[in-house]
Design an enzyme around this catalytic site. Structure first.
Site, mmCIF file in Angstrom:
data_model
loop_
_atom_site.group_PDB
_atom_site.id
_atom_site.type_symbol
_atom_site.label_atom_id
_atom_site.label_comp_id
_atom_site.label_asym_id
_atom_site.label_seq_id
_atom_site.Cartn_x
_atom_site.Cartn_y
_atom_site.Cartn_z
ATOM 1 N N ASP A 9 0.708 -1.246 0.008
ATOM 2 C CA ASP A 9 -0.055 -0.221 -0.109
ATOM 3 C C ASP A 9 0.782 1.323 -0.079
ATOM 4 O O ASP A 9 0.560 2.448 0.480
ATOM 5 C CB ASP A 9 -0.871 -0.085 1.177
ATOM 6 C CG ASP A 9 -1.724 -1.107 1.250
ATOM 7 O OD1 ASP A 9 -2.221 -1.735 0.396
ATOM 8 O OD2 ASP A 9 -1.986 -1.734 2.522
ATOM 9 N N GLY A 11 1.675 3.139 -2.609
ATOM 10 C CA GLY A 11 1.285 3.960 -3.757
ATOM 11 C C GLY A 11 1.923 3.689 -4.805
ATOM 12 O O GLY A 11 2.032 4.494 -5.721
ATOM 13 N N LYS A 12 2.251 2.218 -4.855
ATOM 14 C CA LYS A 12 3.109 1.859 -6.077
ATOM 15 C C LYS A 12 2.362 2.090 -7.541
ATOM 16 O O LYS A 12 2.676 2.450 -8.456
ATOM 17 C CB LYS A 12 3.541 0.463 -6.221
ATOM 18 C CG LYS A 12 4.339 -0.066 -4.895
ATOM 19 C CD LYS A 12 4.516 -1.533 -4.906
ATOM 20 C CE LYS A 12 3.612 -2.233 -4.312
ATOM 21 N NZ LYS A 12 3.051 -2.005 -3.118
ATOM 22 N N ALA A 35 -3.790 -8.097 -3.864
ATOM 23 C CA ALA A 35 -3.067 -6.687 -4.148
ATOM 24 C C ALA A 35 -4.218 -5.929 -4.727
ATOM 25 O O ALA A 35 -5.427 -6.116 -5.168
ATOM 26 C CB ALA A 35 -2.228 -6.685 -5.445
ATOM 27 N N GLY A 36 -4.155 -4.534 -4.525
ATOM 28 C CA GLY A 36 -5.135 -3.505 -5.174
ATOM 29 C C GLY A 36 -4.438 -2.308 -5.241
ATOM 30 O O GLY A 36 -4.112 -1.512 -4.443
ATOM 31 N N HIS A 37 -4.326 -2.046 -6.643
ATOM 32 C CA HIS A 37 -3.554 -0.693 -7.035
ATOM 33 C C HIS A 37 -4.922 0.254 -7.248
ATOM 34 O O HIS A 37 -5.638 0.104 -8.154
ATOM 35 C CB HIS A 37 -2.998 -1.071 -8.164
ATOM 36 C CG HIS A 37 -1.668 -1.671 -8.049
ATOM 37 N ND1 HIS A 37 -0.684 -2.330 -8.770
ATOM 38 C CD2 HIS A 37 -0.831 -1.962 -6.802
ATOM 39 C CE1 HIS A 37 0.266 -2.656 -8.109
ATOM 40 N NE2 HIS A 37 0.028 -2.651 -7.027
ATOM 41 N N GLN A 219 2.282 -5.954 -3.157
ATOM 42 C CA GLN A 219 2.704 -6.107 -1.555
ATOM 43 C C GLN A 219 3.838 -5.248 -1.266
ATOM 44 O O GLN A 219 4.296 -4.173 -1.991
ATOM 45 C CB GLN A 219 2.548 -7.434 -1.204
ATOM 46 C CG GLN A 219 1.252 -8.024 -1.097
ATOM 47 C CD GLN A 219 0.879 -8.772 -2.324
ATOM 48 O OE1 GLN A 219 1.543 -9.298 -3.093
ATOM 49 N NE2 GLN A 219 -0.625 -8.664 -2.806
ATOM 50 N N GLY A 297 -11.183 -3.312 2.535
ATOM 51 C CA GLY A 297 -11.813 -2.244 3.248
ATOM 52 C C GLY A 297 -11.338 -2.114 4.610
ATOM 53 O O GLY A 297 -11.878 -1.217 5.616
ATOM 54 N N ASP A 328 2.198 14.920 1.528
ATOM 55 C CA ASP A 328 1.004 15.956 1.808
ATOM 56 C C ASP A 328 0.314 15.230 3.046
ATOM 57 O O ASP A 328 -0.079 16.283 3.914
ATOM 58 C CB ASP A 328 0.151 16.162 0.751
ATOM 59 C CG ASP A 328 -0.330 14.731 0.221
ATOM 60 O OD1 ASP A 328 0.150 13.715 -0.136
ATOM 61 O OD2 ASP A 328 -1.717 14.667 0.249
ATOM 62 N N GLY A 404 5.483 12.191 -3.683
ATOM 63 C CA GLY A 404 3.946 12.064 -3.893
ATOM 64 C C GLY A 404 3.435 13.326 -3.127
ATOM 65 O O GLY A 404 3.602 13.532 -1.702
ATOM 66 N N GLY A 406 -0.054 14.330 -3.462
ATOM 67 C CA GLY A 406 -1.611 14.156 -3.672
ATOM 68 C C GLY A 406 -2.086 13.081 -4.471
ATOM 69 O O GLY A 406 -1.138 12.232 -5.109
HETATM 70 P P1 IMP Z 1 -2.297 -12.703 1.672
HETATM 71 O O1 IMP Z 1 -1.248 -12.266 0.862
HETATM 72 O O2 IMP Z 1 -3.873 -12.430 1.682
HETATM 73 O O3 IMP Z 1 -2.155 -13.989 2.131
HETATM 74 O O4 IMP Z 1 -2.113 -11.971 3.175
HETATM 75 C C1 IMP Z 1 -0.799 -12.034 3.898
HETATM 76 C C2 IMP Z 1 -0.458 -10.634 4.583
HETATM 77 O O5 IMP Z 1 -0.425 -9.882 3.466
HETATM 78 C C3 IMP Z 1 -1.583 -10.145 5.442
HETATM 79 O O6 IMP Z 1 -0.930 -9.360 6.338
HETATM 80 C C4 IMP Z 1 -2.194 -9.067 4.171
HETATM 81 O O7 IMP Z 1 -2.777 -7.954 4.940
HETATM 82 C C5 IMP Z 1 -1.048 -8.619 3.764
HETATM 83 N N1 IMP Z 1 -1.118 -8.204 2.076
HETATM 84 C C6 IMP Z 1 -1.521 -8.963 1.111
HETATM 85 N N2 IMP Z 1 -1.824 -8.077 0.052
HETATM 86 C C7 IMP Z 1 -1.659 -6.857 0.506
HETATM 87 C C8 IMP Z 1 -1.479 -5.547 0.013
HETATM 88 O O8 IMP Z 1 -1.954 -5.437 -1.203
HETATM 89 N N3 IMP Z 1 -1.500 -4.645 0.669
HETATM 90 C C9 IMP Z 1 -1.090 -4.586 2.165
HETATM 91 N N4 IMP Z 1 -1.138 -5.700 2.545
HETATM 92 C C10 IMP Z 1 -1.321 -7.088 1.872
#
Ligand code: IMP
Length: 416
Positions: A9, A11-12, A35-37, A219, A297, A328, A404, A406
């Protein structure tokens, strides 16, 4: 290549989006729908989990062998991108060697976490650990298995028979129906067939013809299976070397490693976090930085910048420069504590990341406090913000090249 320097997280997505403009191919090398970009372009927000964020910039985007792919998530993203006017065929490439995240992986991930109770890892429950476990045990199903209906059925038969025993006998959950799984998988196969590619050759050819290839990590360094804060890690290799393994290229082909770190730290899930902020300042950083997980979330835990952990990230990634995001968010604070050393249980202090978990679990932060800048950041960095950045550079012995300021794409300052 771009690598997360903290716990994910950082901000990649935004930095990848920026550098993708000058790249010819963007490659995602590990992880899956955990992951969630988030990328904001022209007021439109894109949340992408499987496809490299380069696709938003219209760049050829490849998913490497070291990734795990949830076909329903990938198809959902392809559909959404197409609905929003982005071409995907001939631009999105998926390694046939990548492993599939199947519905039982998701079920088992959740069931294991529930069983662990207080000791849970805090995973995203997207099936990541169980999918990588099957890969390592050599009973996984790969993207290329989708291409041959006979092989696909055979593999699904074996998998469903075994997983149903686990689900029913160990976790007392409902079993999966083989015919339903086969039917869905055949649908997935038909949709994904045009995207399956030899991604090693793709990268090799791109490099040979002098193109610019960008690797994006998901990650972050501290979530690396081998080098992170095990067991509170993910099941793949977010560190830079993971890119070479995933894409089947020599490590000597990677010539620049840009680390991405927030100007503070966040962590989702469980595990030790020495610079975690106590008290109301934590809530303030969370609100200002909108620190809630893209995928789950969940509220992210917030901490002050940890230079001990960052120094480690510089080392294990061979980082050649650093992007400091979300500076910021710190603007409203009068004073900015920065963790420069850890105090260990035996009373000694260290500026190197502890090699053993017991030391890390019990490490206490030693802070140095820097002055805030007391104003919003515009097109130039206020003097105190410049000093914050220079302090980080001196401590880490690495250049900060991007800052970064903003959420929007253009809110990035390139530093001379
Ligand atoms: P998993 O990757 O779902 O098995 O989760 C293992 C650990 O990695 C947990 O602490 C998750 O919160 C963390 N994690 C997995 N993906 C992300 C991500 O994209 N951002 C932040 N933490 C992540």
């Amino acid at each position: 290549m771009i690598v997360g320097a903290q716990w994910g997280d950082e901000g990649k997505g935004k930095i990848v989006d920026l550098l993708a403009q000058e790249s010819d191919l963007v490659c995602r090398y590990q992880g899956g729908p955990n992951a969630g970009h988030t990328i904001v372009v022209a007021g439109e927000t894109y949340k992408i989990r499987q496809i490299p964020s380069g696709i938003v910039a219209g760049k050829p985007s490849a998913i490497g062998a070291g990734c795990v792919v949830d076909p329903s998530v990938l198809i959902g993203e392809l559909d959404e991108l197409e609905a929003r006017g982005h071409r995907t065929e001939g631009l999105v490439f998926v390694s046939g060697n990548a492993h599939l995240v199947m519905p039982w992986h998701v079920a088992l991930d959740g069931a294991r976490e529930r069983r662990l109770g207080r000791l849970q890892i805090g995973t995203t429950r997207r099936g990541i650990g169980p999918a990588y476990a099957d890969k390592a045990t050599r009973i996984g199903i790969r993207v290329q298995d989708l291409l041959d209906p006979k092989i696909l059925r055979q593999k699904l038969e074996l998998a469903v028979a075994e997983k149903n025993v686990w689900l029913q006998r160990v976790y007392e959950l409902e079993p999966f129906d083989l015919e339903e799984i086969v039917a869905t998988s055949l649908e997935h196969a038909a949709r994904l067939r045009p995207y399956v590619a030899d991604t090693s050759l793709l990268v090799h050819r791109a490099l040979r013809s002098g193109q610019r290839v960008l690797f994006e990590g998901a990650q972050g360094t501290l979530l690396d299976l081998d080098h992170g804060t095990y067991p509170f890690v993910t099941s793949s290799s977010p560190i830079a070397a993971g890119a070479a393994v995933s894409f089947g290229i020599g490590p000597n082909r990677i010539d620049e490693v840009l680390g991405v770190a927030k100007a503070y730290v966040t962590r989702v899930g469980e595990g030790p976090f020495p610079s975690e902020i106590e008290g109301p300042a934590s809530e303030r950083v969370r609100e200002l930085g909108r620190e809630f997980g893209t995928v789950t979330g969940r509220e992210r835990r917030c901490g002050w910048l940890d230079l001990v952990a960052l120094r480690f990230a510089v080392r294990v990634n061979g980082m050649t420069s650093l992007a400091l995001t979300k500076l910021d968010v710190l603007s409203p604070f009068d004073e900015l504590p920065v963790c420069v050393r850890y105090r260990l249980p035996d009373g000694t202090e260290t500026d190197e990341f502890p090699a053993h978990q017991s030391d890390f679990h019990n490490a206490r932060p030693v802070f140095e406090t820097l002055p805030g800048w007391g104003e919003e950041i515009g097109d130039d960095l206020p003097a105190a913000a410049q000093e914050y950045v220079r302090f980080v550079e001196r401590q880490l012995d690495v250049r900060v090249t991007l800052v970064g300021t903003g959420a929007a794409r253009e809110r990035v300052l390139a530093l001379a």
